[in-house]
Every structure is written in structure tokens, then in C-alpha cells.
Design an enzyme around this catalytic site. Structure first.
Site, mmCIF file in Angstrom:
data_model
loop_
_atom_site.group_PDB
_atom_site.id
_atom_site.type_symbol
_atom_site.label_atom_id
_atom_site.label_comp_id
_atom_site.label_asym_id
_atom_site.label_seq_id
_atom_site.Cartn_x
_atom_site.Cartn_y
_atom_site.Cartn_z
ATOM 1 N N LYS A 196 -7.366 -9.087 42.995
ATOM 2 C CA LYS A 196 -7.147 -8.019 42.007
ATOM 3 C C LYS A 196 -5.707 -8.135 41.538
ATOM 4 C CE LYS A 196 -5.774 -4.287 40.960
ATOM 5 N NZ LYS A 196 -4.840 -4.040 39.830
ATOM 6 N N GLU A 213 3.020 -6.554 52.323
ATOM 7 C CA GLU A 213 4.305 -7.101 51.862
ATOM 8 C C GLU A 213 4.859 -6.073 50.889
ATOM 9 O OE1 GLU A 213 5.587 -9.829 52.972
ATOM 10 O OE2 GLU A 213 4.000 -11.250 53.488
ATOM 11 N N CYS A 267 11.025 -8.307 45.263
ATOM 12 C CA CYS A 267 10.983 -7.535 46.506
ATOM 13 C C CYS A 267 12.177 -7.885 47.382
ATOM 14 C CB CYS A 267 9.693 -7.797 47.247
ATOM 15 S SG CYS A 267 9.387 -9.535 47.486
ATOM 16 N N GLU A 294 14.789 1.587 46.544
ATOM 17 C CA GLU A 294 14.555 0.345 45.799
ATOM 18 C C GLU A 294 14.527 0.687 44.308
ATOM 19 O OE1 GLU A 294 10.662 -1.472 46.136
ATOM 20 O OE2 GLU A 294 11.650 -3.404 46.386
#
Ligand code: NAP
Ligand code: MG
Length: 484
Positions: free
Chosen positions: A178, A253, A287, A386
Site C-alpha cells: 500500500k 520504522e 526519517c 520531528e
């Protein structure tokens, strides 16, 4: 130029391109200028269910019966084909995701390298024989989980497909992928390449669609035996909770607030390009972005000045023109990042440098000026959350203990960099950092397909990349045989 032929409005299930139920589609936007590129299929629970059924059928059919060596050969062919088509894939990614062409090329070559690496590894994953009670022979086998679900974000589609789908296929799983609704093209192109290279029908199925529809349906599907999720912490927790109801293992992750620690004895000429690039590459939507730069107080002003010089030279522009920094993925992401910059202003943080946004940038593009903030305290919101944009904070530290405490002082733990000429210190610090990867006198090691990757704390759990991923995408069976 060669092209990769596929239907952007289709899902790919059981080796066939088909429309989503009721022909539902979603627009795909080019973030460099805000134009609509095409429509993509809006897959949902029905398509996910069909994809899981197709994947199971592949496991029960030719794919499940195939030797590991043959699986490896197919992956190697796919890798070669991705290399041939790297330019096409990079341009596709530039239009779809706003990734500068050279960075897209690097992603395509990384995808090829994952396929080559996992293709080569497919027939080298072995079990053990175990010294056990006399009269027995005991051994272990590594077996595929079965149907694996792969939920991928928009920031590095090709690399993440390589490391997760590549490893899963090598172990003989059948995959349902996906992709993010904002970044589907290279996932669909990958399906086409896989098909052309002889991957049996159903071994890889691709269902674009919304996260809350297609992604959620995949996370809770009882036919899925393993889930690999890359994305935000909040959605990752959601996926893990859904999977828990089916007792399905999940690799998460997630995000990061990764530091690079610069000690006073560091080779600054070597460090400088890594300090800046690791923050602004992919417009900071990485990331493992080094979004916190921790610098020893004695050299703080010098490092900030030298980083600022680099910031001022950064060229921001449409991805297809291959600038240093392209647009963000969407207007929504741009607003999120601008919100952080407003918060920085409101709390009086000093802008040490900002790249220029030229007047001729397309006005509906999702551009944010790369911004360097210094000094910033580690407990400030901009040093803790973040941002996922081209914004770095520079934080002073006094000594080694202070550096380690601040580096570990966020909710995340993905990657860290240590810059020092003192080998003992490098090892001492590396061992005390709470994260999944530490780079000494470099950052990122050029991607490092071979190097296991993943986080601790809110950055997630489980490891992808390297040989280690093959253990995650398999389950261990122990056989004990009693004989005379
Ligand atoms: P996201 O919103 O969590 O989306 C990631 C994926 O999950 C997309 O495919 C998304 O689909 C899907 N999704 C959304 N809602 C879902 C739901 N309810 N159930 C199941 N799936 C759902 O993350 P993002 O904003 O795209 O990506 C940025 C985040 O990813 C950052 O936090 C970043 O650090 C992290 N990231 C981590 C790594 C790593 O390796 N550690 C790598 C890259 C990115 P739609 O987009 O179609 O809604
Ligand atoms: Mg797009």
C-alpha cells in the site's frame, strides 16, 4: 527515452491491472507547481481483500513452490531492469513527489541494489543443527511468514519498497503493498517491472488508496501474517494495535530527531557537508534527517557560521530542474513546517541562515526556505519534535557527558553521527547513544543497503536492510527428530 507502461488509475492484483470498485480515483498532485498529474485508483477494503487472496493463491501455487535460487534470479533481473530504467523512475519521482532528479536517481539505484543484494541472499539463509539429547537430531528452518503487508510513506518510496518488499520476496513471502496516496507512481512502475521480469502473479500486489481506507484494511486483515509499516508514530501505533487483534508481528520504522555530535577535535572540513546535507536532503523529509546538530561550545560559533555559508548557497526549485532542495510533498506539509517556523519566531529563536526563495518559483509549489536555527536549547519544541522539513537546530554542549545526555534527550532513537578524531571517545560515545545506527566521522554511509536499520523508543522496533531483514521477514521452525 524508454518508458514503463502501466495504468496509473489501476490497482495491480494477481498479475492484472484493474479499476478500484466503482471506478473510484484520487488526484495525484505535482508539488513543484500544484498541478494535477493524473488520477490514481482509490483502493479500499475490497481491493485489499482481493490482493490478500491473490497473495495467498501465489503461495499455494508456483511462487510457494519456487526454489530460493529461482526467487533470487527473478529479484536480480528486477534489479537490472530498475537500473536500466533509473532515469525514467527518477523523473517520475520528481513529478510525483517533488524529489530533485539526482536524489531520485540515487533512490532508483538504491532500489536496484536492494534487489541485487536480496536476490543474492535468497538462497543463503540457513537454519542450524542443535546439539541436543542423544538419540535426537534437532534443527531449525527459516520459513516465510506467508502474506506480508507493506505500508510505505511518500518520502523515499523506491528505497523503502526495496528494503521491505525486496527482503520479503527473497524469503518467499507474497506481498501486498500500500503506497502513500501522494506517491504511487514508482510503486506501480515497480509492479510492472516485477511482472515483466517473471515474478509470478500474486507474489506482489499493489493497492494505492487512502491510509484510513486501504492502509487500515491491510493492517486489520486476518489473512496477513506480517506487517511492515514505515511512517509516523501515531499511525504506526494504530497499525500495531490493529495487527495485535490478529496476533500479527509488526516492524515499525517511525520518525526521528537524529543528532550529529561535533566535538572540538573534529575534522570540520570533512563534517560540514554531512552536517548540512543530512538536514536538507529531500527537503528534510527524511526519517533519519540529522535535524539536531550538537556542537561543543568551543567551536559552536565557527560551526554555525560555516553551516550558514552553505545554507545561503542552497538552490531551491522545481524538482525536475534538479535543485539542491525541491518542494515539500504537499501544501499540508508546507503549512506544518511553516507552523514550526512561526513557533521559532514567537519564541525568539535566532535564524542563523535561510536559503532564498526566488520570485520565479511556481506560485502553487510547496516550497519552504531551508532554515538554520542557532543556538537552540535541547528542551525547545523545535529540538524535540520531528519537523519533517528543511529546518535544523544547532545546540551547544559542554563535554562528552553533556553531549550524550542531550543526544539521548528526546523521545526518538533512530540514527546518530559522531565527529571526533579521538577513536576511544568515538567508541565510548557510540556505545552510549540510544538509537539503531551510529555513524562515526560520516553520516548515513551513502545509504548502506547492507547495514541493518531501525529504531528504539518512539522510532520503532524491528530491523530492515542488511541480512538482518531476512530474519524479520521469516519465522523460525524447530524440528526435533527422535531416532535410535
Ligand atoms: P503516515 O501519515 O504515517 O503515512 C505512512 C503510510 O501509512 C502511508 O502509506 C499512509 O497512507 C498510511 N496510513 C495513513 N493512515 C493509516 C491508517 N489509519 N492505517 C494504515 N495506514 C495508514 O506518515 P507520512 O506522513 O506519510 O510519512 C512521514 C513519517 O514517516 C515521518 O514521521 C517519518 O519520520 C516517517 N518515516 C520513517 C522512516 C523510517 O524508516 N524510520 C522512513 C520514512 C518515513 P496515505 O499517505 O495514503 O494516507
Ligand atoms: Mg504527488
Amino acid at each position: 527515452m524508454q518508458s514503463i507502461d502501466f495504468d496509473t488509475r489501476a490497482v495491480f492484483i494477481a498479475g492484472h491491472w484493474q479499476s478500484a470498485s466503482f471506478g473510484r480515483t484520487l488526484p495525484l498532485i505535482n508539488p513543484s507547481d500544484g498541478s494535477e498529474l493524473t488520477q490514481i485508483a482509490r483502493g479500499g477494503p475490497a481491493e485489499i481483500d482481493a490482493a490478500v487472496v491473490a497473495a495467498q493463491a501465489a503461495l499455494d501455487g508456483p511462487w510457494g513452490a519456487m526454489s530460493a535460487a529461482e526467487r533470487g534470479r527473478i529479484l536480480a533481473r528486477m534489479g537490472a531492469r530498475v537500473t536500466e530504467m533509473a532515469d525514467v523512475l527518477a523523473r517520475m519521482e520528481a513529478l510525483d513527489v517533488g524529489k530533485p532528479v539526482k536524489q531520485g536517481l540515487a533512490d532508483a539505484h538504491a532500489l536496484a541494489r536492494y534487489l541485487e543484494f536480496y536476490g543474492g541472499a535468497a538462497d543463503k539463509v540457513m537454519g542450524e543443527t542443535i546439539p541436543f539429547t542423544p538419540g535426537y537430531t534437532a534443527l531449525t528452518l527459516r520459513e516465510p511468514h506467508g502474506v506480508t503487508g507493506h505500508i510505505v510513506p511518500w518520502n523515499y518510496p523506491m528505497q523503502i519498497i526495496g528494503r521491505s518488499v525486496g527482503a520479503a520476496l527473497a524469503m518467499g513471502n507474497a506481498c501486498v503493498l500500500k503506497p502513500a496516496e501522494e506517491a504511487c507512481l514508482t510503486a506501480l512502475a515497480f509492479a510492472r517491472i516485477a511482472h515483466d521480469c517473471g515474478l509470478p502473479a500474486g507474489a506482489l500486489n499493489v493497492v494505492p488508496g487512502l491510509g484510513e481506507e486501504a492502509g487500515a484494511a491491510l493492517s486489520r486483515h486476518h489473512g496477513v501474517r506480517h506487517l511492515s509499516f514505515t511512517g509516523s508514530v501515531a499511525v504506526g501505533q494504530h497499525v500495531q494495535a490493529a495487527a495485535a487483534r490478529n496476533t500479527v508481528p509488526v516492524t515499525l520504522e517511525l520518525g526521528g530527531k537524529s543528532p550529529q555530535l561535533v566535538f572540538a577535535d573534529a575534522d570540520l572540513d570533512a563534517a560540514l557537508p554531512f552536517l548540512v546535507n543530512a538536514g536538507v536532503q529531500n527537503a528534510g523529509q527524511t526519517c533519519s534527517a540529522a535535524s539536531r546538530i550538537l556542537v561543543q561550545a568551543d567551536i559552536f560559533d565557527d560551526v554555525v557560521a560555516r553551516m550558514a555559508e552553505r545554507y545561503k548557497k542552497l538552490v531551491v526549485g522545481p524538482a525536475i530542474h534538479d535543485p539542491d532542495v525541491g518542494p515539500l510533498i504537499s501544501a499540508r506539509q508546507r503549512e506544518l513546517v511553516q507552523g514550526y517556523l512561526a513557533a521559532a519566531r514567537d519564541s525568539g529563536l535566532r535564524v542563523a541562515a535561510q536559503a532564498e526563495l526566488h520570485d520565479d518559483l511556481p506560485k502553487n509549489g510547496c516550497y519552504v526556505a531551508p532554515t538554520l536555527l542557532a543556538p537552540v536549547r535541547n528542551d525547545h519544541r523545535l529540538a524535540q519534535e520531528e519537523i519533517f522539513g528543511p529546518v535544523q537546530v544547532v545546540i551547544p554542549f559542554d563535554d562528552e557527558a553533556d553531549a550524550i545526555a542531550q543526544a539521548n534527550g528526546t523521545a526518538f532513537g533512530l540514527v546518530a553521527g559522531v565527529w571526533t578524531r579521538d577513536g576511544s571517545r568515538a567508541l565510548r560515545v557510540a556505545r552510549r547513544l540510544q538509537c539503531g545506527q551510529v555513524f562515526v566521522n560520516n553520516y548515513g554511509a551513502g545509504g548502506g543497503v547492507e547495514l541493518p536499520f531501525g529504531g528504539v523508543k518512539s522510532s520503532g522496533h524491528g530491523r530492515e536492510k542488511g541480512f538482518e531483514a531476512l530474519y524479520g521477514f521469516s519465522t523460525l521452525k524447530t524440528i526435533a527428530i527422535k531416532h535410535d
